[in-house]
Design a protein around this motif. Structure first.
Motif, PDB file in Angstrom:
ATOM      1  N   LEU A 207     -26.897  -0.787  43.647  1.00 25.11           N
ATOM      2  CA  LEU A 207     -27.298  -0.651  44.923  1.00 25.11           C
ATOM      3  C   LEU A 207     -25.951  -0.541  46.135  1.00 25.11           C
ATOM      4  CD1 LEU A 207     -30.652  -2.710  45.047  1.00 25.11           C
ATOM      5  CD2 LEU A 207     -30.352  -0.405  45.068  1.00 25.11           C
ATOM      6  N   LEU A 208     -25.017  -1.626  45.736  1.00 27.36           N
ATOM      7  CA  LEU A 208     -23.980  -1.377  46.614  1.00 27.36           C
ATOM      8  C   LEU A 208     -23.213  -0.342  46.273  1.00 27.36           C
ATOM      9  CD1 LEU A 208     -22.832  -5.173  45.932  1.00 27.36           C
ATOM     10  CD2 LEU A 208     -24.006  -4.345  47.715  1.00 27.36           C
ATOM     11  N   ASP A 209     -23.138   0.199  44.942  1.00 30.96           N
ATOM     12  CA  ASP A 209     -22.213   1.471  44.955  1.00 30.96           C
ATOM     13  C   ASP A 209     -22.846   2.020  43.654  1.00 30.96           C
ATOM     14  OD1 ASP A 209     -20.414   3.348  43.724  1.00 30.96           O
ATOM     15  OD2 ASP A 209     -18.834   2.299  45.119  1.00 30.96           O
ATOM     16  N   ARG A 210     -23.521   3.281  43.866  1.00 30.95           N
ATOM     17  CA  ARG A 210     -24.297   3.978  42.933  1.00 30.95           C
ATOM     18  C   ARG A 210     -23.359   4.295  41.628  1.00 30.95           C
ATOM     19  NH1 ARG A 210     -24.970  10.249  44.929  1.00 30.95           N
ATOM     20  NH2 ARG A 210     -22.890  10.850  44.875  1.00 30.95           N
ATOM     21  N   ASP A 211     -21.968   4.088  41.841  1.00 29.20           N
ATOM     22  CA  ASP A 211     -21.118   4.450  40.365  1.00 29.20           C
ATOM     23  C   ASP A 211     -20.580   3.158  40.185  1.00 29.20           C
ATOM     24  OD1 ASP A 211     -21.514   7.277  40.682  1.00 29.20           O
ATOM     25  OD2 ASP A 211     -19.814   7.360  42.217  1.00 29.20           O
ATOM     26  N   ALA A 212     -21.311   2.110  40.407  1.00 28.49           N
ATOM     27  CA  ALA A 212     -20.700   0.764  39.764  1.00 28.49           C
ATOM     28  C   ALA A 212     -20.332   0.611  38.471  1.00 28.49           C
ATOM     29  CB  ALA A 212     -21.638  -0.409  40.237  1.00 28.49           C
ATOM     30  N   ARG A 213     -21.414   1.252  37.616  1.00 32.76           N
ATOM     31  CA  ARG A 213     -21.250   1.226  36.109  1.00 32.76           C
ATOM     32  C   ARG A 213     -19.873   2.019  35.901  1.00 32.76           C
ATOM     33  NH1 ARG A 213     -26.537   2.988  37.000  1.00 32.76           N
ATOM     34  NH2 ARG A 213     -28.327   1.505  36.479  1.00 32.76           N
ATOM     35  N   GLU A 214     -19.787   3.129  36.366  1.00 30.21           N
ATOM     36  CA  GLU A 214     -18.486   3.937  35.928  1.00 30.21           C
ATOM     37  C   GLU A 214     -17.323   3.272  36.509  1.00 30.21           C
ATOM     38  OE1 GLU A 214     -22.155   6.706  35.499  1.00 30.21           O
ATOM     39  OE2 GLU A 214     -21.456   5.333  37.397  1.00 30.21           O
ATOM     40  N   HIS A 215     -17.324   2.680  37.480  1.00 30.25           N
ATOM     41  CA  HIS A 215     -16.270   1.805  37.929  1.00 30.25           C
ATOM     42  C   HIS A 215     -15.576   0.772  36.910  1.00 30.25           C
ATOM     43  CE1 HIS A 215     -16.199   4.099  41.589  1.00 30.25           C
ATOM     44  NE2 HIS A 215     -17.079   3.649  42.342  1.00 30.25           N
ATOM     45  N   ILE A 216     -16.908   0.002  36.599  1.00 32.25           N
ATOM     46  CA  ILE A 216     -16.429  -0.927  35.580  1.00 32.25           C
ATOM     47  C   ILE A 216     -15.814  -0.552  34.191  1.00 32.25           C
ATOM     48  CG2 ILE A 216     -17.651  -2.925  34.055  1.00 32.25           C
ATOM     49  CD1 ILE A 216     -19.485  -3.424  36.454  1.00 32.25           C
ATOM     50  N   TYR A 217     -16.794   0.673  33.925  1.00 32.22           N
ATOM     51  CA  TYR A 217     -16.101   1.455  32.390  1.00 32.22           C
ATOM     52  C   TYR A 217     -14.732   1.966  32.665  1.00 32.22           C
ATOM     53  CZ  TYR A 217     -15.779   5.164  29.134  1.00 32.22           C
ATOM     54  OH  TYR A 217     -15.333   5.929  28.097  1.00 32.22           O
ATOM     55  N   ASN A 218     -14.459   2.305  33.760  1.00 33.96           N
ATOM     56  CA  ASN A 218     -13.032   3.077  34.028  1.00 33.96           C
ATOM     57  C   ASN A 218     -11.874   2.011  34.182  1.00 33.96           C
ATOM     58  OD1 ASN A 218     -13.721   5.615  34.049  1.00 33.96           O
ATOM     59  ND2 ASN A 218     -14.281   5.759  36.058  1.00 33.96           N
ATOM     60  N   SER A 219     -12.495   0.691  34.675  1.00 36.92           N
ATOM     61  CA  SER A 219     -11.460  -0.594  35.036  1.00 36.92           C
ATOM     62  C   SER A 219     -11.003  -1.104  33.486  1.00 36.92           C
ATOM     63  CB  SER A 219     -12.194  -1.732  35.594  1.00 36.92           C
ATOM     64  OG  SER A 219     -13.229  -2.304  34.605  1.00 36.92           O
ATOM     65  N   HIS A 220     -11.592  -0.532  32.464  1.00 41.27           N
ATOM     66  CA  HIS A 220     -11.099  -0.992  31.165  1.00 41.27           C
ATOM     67  C   HIS A 220      -9.861  -0.132  30.504  1.00 41.27           C
ATOM     68  CE1 HIS A 220     -13.765  -4.352  29.983  1.00 41.27           C
ATOM     69  NE2 HIS A 220     -14.780  -3.676  30.717  1.00 41.27           N
ATOM     70  N   ALA A 221      -9.800   0.960  31.256  1.00 43.07           N
ATOM     71  CA  ALA A 221      -8.713   1.902  31.118  1.00 43.07           C
ATOM     72  C   ALA A 221      -8.659   2.368  29.580  1.00 43.07           C
ATOM     73  CB  ALA A 221      -7.380   1.468  31.521  1.00 43.07           C
ATOM     74  N   PHE A 222      -9.783   2.763  29.045  1.00 42.36           N
ATOM     75  CA  PHE A 222      -9.652   3.337  27.517  1.00 42.36           C
ATOM     76  C   PHE A 222      -9.152   4.568  27.534  1.00 42.36           C
ATOM     77  CE2 PHE A 222     -14.137   1.382  27.835  1.00 42.36           C
ATOM     78  CZ  PHE A 222     -13.996   0.238  27.023  1.00 42.36           C
TER      79      PHE A 222
END
Length: 267
Positions: free
Chosen positions: A236-251
């Motif tokens: 609700l704060l950011d619709r792409d929150a899931r993607e941001h968390i995913y990308n923060s792991h820098a796979f």
């Protein structure tokens, strides 16, 4: 984004016959994109699908089977499901699952195993159950010569694992898209790691996947069930929150595997 609750209901056999709507095609291609990005499957690989019977593992089997129809290379698959003796899913559920996987061209084996083995000495929790399941899967993969085990974890699972490790263990870590075991003799792969859970839920509901939910005594009280509403608040704060968390792991790494190829560039 939630799908329309009045959406027309179909049958999963329509997808197998080739009547695939754009949103399902996007799901299949997103799964293929993760496979290519992390070099999970190479030509002629043998993949063991870990089947829980729930919507996610059935959706994964569907994606992996349907994408083979337009790939320039092939890989073989077999599915294995653990049916706990203490909480069996029943004959009718087994028959529906066998029909589903047979239609996908994936042989399915259902193993009857003890959920509470004597080695637990009367103890039982999510960690012990997960460890027991993994032990059974690893033993089966080794005995039958499968170097890859595909699991139906999705993006929401990764986000929940990240939050769990960060808040409960003071570690910024999560489940990996591809995870090596036994000096590279075995890899766990998670092809749906970039797929939202609401996509697999929509697929299961709209196309009536024959999902069955084995009994879990902690299903509504475990830590993951309590993290789900927190993830919804973050979105609700950011619709792409899931993607941001995913990308923060820098796979951005590659785990070297012999003869690995990106077998379907169209995805």
């Amino acid at each position: 984004m939630k799908h329309d609750v009045t959406e027309e209901i179909h049958h999963w056999k329509e997808l197998i016959s080739g009547d695939i709507p754009p949103w399902v095609m996007r799901f299949i291609k997103l799964t293929g994109k993760a496979i290519n990005r992390h070099e999970m499957i190479k030509a002629d690989d043998s993949v063991l699908l870990s089947v829980s019977g729930g919507k996610d593992s059935l959706a994964l089997a569907l994606a992996l089977s349907l994408r083979l129809k337009w790939l320039p290379v092939s890989y073989s698959m077999k599915a294995v499901m653990i049916d706990w003796k203490e909480h069996p899913i029943g004959t009718m559920a087994q028959e529906r699952l066998h029909e589903y996987f047979a239609s996908l061209g994936i042989p399915l084996t259902i193993l009857e195993e003890e959920q509470y083995p004597q080695s637990f000495k009367g103890e039982f929790n999510c960690y012990l159950c997960s460890r027991n399941r993994r032990r059974i899967l690893f033993n089966y993969a080794a005995e039958h010569g499968y170097p890859l085990i595909a699991m139906g974890h999705h993006l929401d699972d990764l986000v929940e694992t990240t939050l769990l490790n960060l808040t409960s263990r003071a570690k910024f870590s999560t489940m990996l898209p591809i995870q090596e075991f036994f000096q590279g003799k075995l890899h766990i792969i998670r092809p749906m790691i970039e797929v939202h859970e609401h996509t697999t839920r929509r697929l299961s509901e709209v196309y009536q996947l024959p999902s069955v939910k084995p009994v879990c005594p902690y299903d509504q009280t475990n830590i993951r069930s309590r993290l789900k509403p927190i993830v919804k608040e973050l979105v609700l704060l950011d619709r792409d929150a899931r993607e941001h968390i995913y990308n923060s792991h820098a796979f951005s790494y590659r785990i070297p595997r012999k003869n690995s190829v990106s077998e379907d560039r169209s995805e």
